[in-house]
Enzyme design. Structure first.
Site, PDB file in Angstrom:
ATOM      1  N   SER A  36       3.240  25.018  49.768  1.00 33.68           N
ATOM      2  CA  SER A  36       2.714  26.308  50.212  1.00 33.68           C
ATOM      3  C   SER A  36       1.370  26.162  50.908  1.00 33.68           C
ATOM      4  CB  SER A  36       2.580  27.259  49.022  1.00 33.68           C
ATOM      5  OG  SER A  36       1.899  28.441  49.395  1.00 33.68           O
ATOM      6  N   GLN A  37       0.397  25.508  50.253  1.00 28.74           N
ATOM      7  CA  GLN A  37      -0.915  25.354  50.860  1.00 28.74           C
ATOM      8  C   GLN A  37      -0.941  24.230  51.896  1.00 28.74           C
ATOM      9  OE1 GLN A  37      -3.633  27.177  50.707  1.00 28.74           O
ATOM     10  NE2 GLN A  37      -2.893  28.617  49.168  1.00 28.74           N
ATOM     11  N   ASP A  52      -0.622  20.319  40.577  1.00 25.93           N
ATOM     12  CA  ASP A  52      -1.644  19.872  39.627  1.00 25.93           C
ATOM     13  C   ASP A  52      -1.152  18.746  38.727  1.00 25.93           C
ATOM     14  OD1 ASP A  52      -3.529  21.734  40.497  1.00 25.93           O
ATOM     15  OD2 ASP A  52      -2.881  23.262  39.075  1.00 25.93           O
ATOM     16  N   HIS A 112      -7.716  23.385  44.651  1.00 24.00           N
ATOM     17  CA  HIS A 112      -7.834  24.019  43.333  1.00 24.00           C
ATOM     18  C   HIS A 112      -8.585  23.032  42.451  1.00 24.00           C
ATOM     19  CE1 HIS A 112      -7.018  26.092  39.658  1.00 24.00           C
ATOM     20  NE2 HIS A 112      -5.959  25.401  39.299  1.00 24.00           N
ATOM     21  N   ASP A 159      -9.103  31.244  37.703  1.00 21.65           N
ATOM     22  CA  ASP A 159      -7.802  31.188  38.365  1.00 21.65           C
ATOM     23  C   ASP A 159      -6.682  31.078  37.334  1.00 21.65           C
ATOM     24  OD1 ASP A 159      -6.395  30.743  41.115  1.00 21.65           O
ATOM     25  OD2 ASP A 159      -5.594  29.163  39.844  1.00 21.65           O
ATOM     26  N   SER A 175       0.473  61.202  42.042  1.00 25.69           N
ATOM     27  CA  SER A 175       0.483  62.589  41.565  1.00 25.69           C
ATOM     28  C   SER A 175      -0.462  62.763  40.380  1.00 25.69           C
ATOM     29  CB  SER A 175       1.898  62.994  41.143  1.00 25.69           C
ATOM     30  OG  SER A 175       2.258  62.317  39.939  1.00 25.69           O
TER      31      SER A 175
END
Length: 340
Positions: free
Chosen positions: A28-29, A84, A109, A192, A253
């Protein structure tokens, strides 16, 4: 104490001129960092093992793909964007041998550096650039001329300019178009993990499933339970994302707002708050990190079992059927498994 916040005007792109960047991993990264860096004029390659299924995706995107060890030895800046749980073994076997004095080891990260699963030599610069959004958004925002805010942190600074290099890197992937916020490895890692476990992923998914199960067990149709407890989450979250909780309450509402403020604390009461504190303590002490690394070393049997259980929950079957009735959702997908 306020955080330091920077933008493109504070970054010096020249610091990356003549520098070679290896992005290790193409998930993904990884795909977002590599493509954004390349499009910003940075010399970049992707480091992957020969057996990686991502090699063809990276090549199809026009990127230079090398074996991990070769990429690490070639580069001046090595950005670790691997899972990780795999970081320490990849680092020890394939990245560490290629790092030279004055090189930079970067992370998306703080997990492995903060919990000392990766311990670089003292003469290597260490920094973090962590976009506050999934890689698919980092890429699509960059391609649209915008950017996703990034966090930066400095772990080691033997050359004295690591923060400036981190700023230049964050700017090159689009972060400076929005904001680059300075933090620490500890703060980024612990907040995180806590957010993921107690609110964004763990807390939210269990709340959704518990609500769905409560309605179905009470005799309501699975389809109605899906719409009310999962589908409409996006409508509410988008309002919160746009302008905070007050913005959401302004938009719903009066009945919904009154129910929110009088019933919410009965769902997230003392027991849930105590569990959050316990989860945070497990993160701070490293207990969770050790548990996760042990699970990985044992072949992830519990993880695979939990993943399988989640995939077979009735809400997934009902959801797939109902999403099939909403074809417009496919036109704006963030995740395309064939490309990223």
């Amino acid at each position: 104490m306020g955080l330091n916040i920077y933008t493109d005007k504070d970054a010096n792109p020249a610091l990356l001129k003549g520098k070679k960047v290896a992005v290790i991993g193409y998930g993904s990264q990884g795909h977002a960092h590599a493509q954004n860096l390349r499009d910003s004029g940075v010399e970049v390659c992707v480091g992957l093992r020969k057996t990686s299924p991502s090699r063809e995706k990276a090549k199809a995107a026009g990127l230079d793909v090398r074996e991990t060890a070769e990429a690490a030895a070639w580069a001046d800046i090595v950005m670790m964007l691997v899972p990780d749980e795999m970081g320490s073994e990849i680092y020890e076997a394939e990245v560490k041998p290629g790092l030279k004095k004055g090189d930079s080891l970067a992370f998306g990260h703080g997990f492995n550096f903060h919990f000392k699963k990766i311990v670089p030599a003292a003469d290597v610069n260490v920094f973090m650039v962590a976009p506050k959004g999934p890689g698919h958004l980092v890429r699509s925002e960059y391609a649209g001329g915008r950017g996703v805010p990034c966090l930066i942190a400095i772990g080691q600074d033997p050359t004295g300019n690591t923060k400036d290099v981190a700023l230049a890197y964050a700017s090159a992937i689009g972060g400076g178009r929005a904001a680059v916020i300075e933090t620490t490895f500890r703060e980024e890692t612990e907040t995180d993990l806590f957010g993921e476990q107690s609110v964004l992923c763990g807390g939210l998914t269990e709340l959704i499933r518990a609500g769905y199960e409560t309605l179905v067990e009470a005799g309501y149709s699975p389809e109605m339970a899906y719409f009310e407890c999962l589908h409409e989450v996006k409508l509410i979250v988008d309002l919160i994302y746009e302008g905070g909780i007050a913005n959401m309450r302004y938009s719903i509402s009066n009945t919904a707002e009154y129910g929110d403020m009088t019933r919410g604390k009965r769902i997230i009461g003392p027991e849930a708050r105590a569990a959050m504190k316990e989860i945070l303590k497990e993160i701070q002490t490293g207990k969770f990190a050790d548990e996760w690394m042990t699970e990985h070393r044992c072949g992830s049997p519990h993880f695979r079992e939990l993943r399988k259980e989640g995939e077979h929950h009735p809400i997934e079957t009902v959801g797939a059927k109902l999403r099939g009735l909403m074809p417009w959702m496919k036109s704006s997908r963030l995740v395309d498994k064939s490309k990223n």
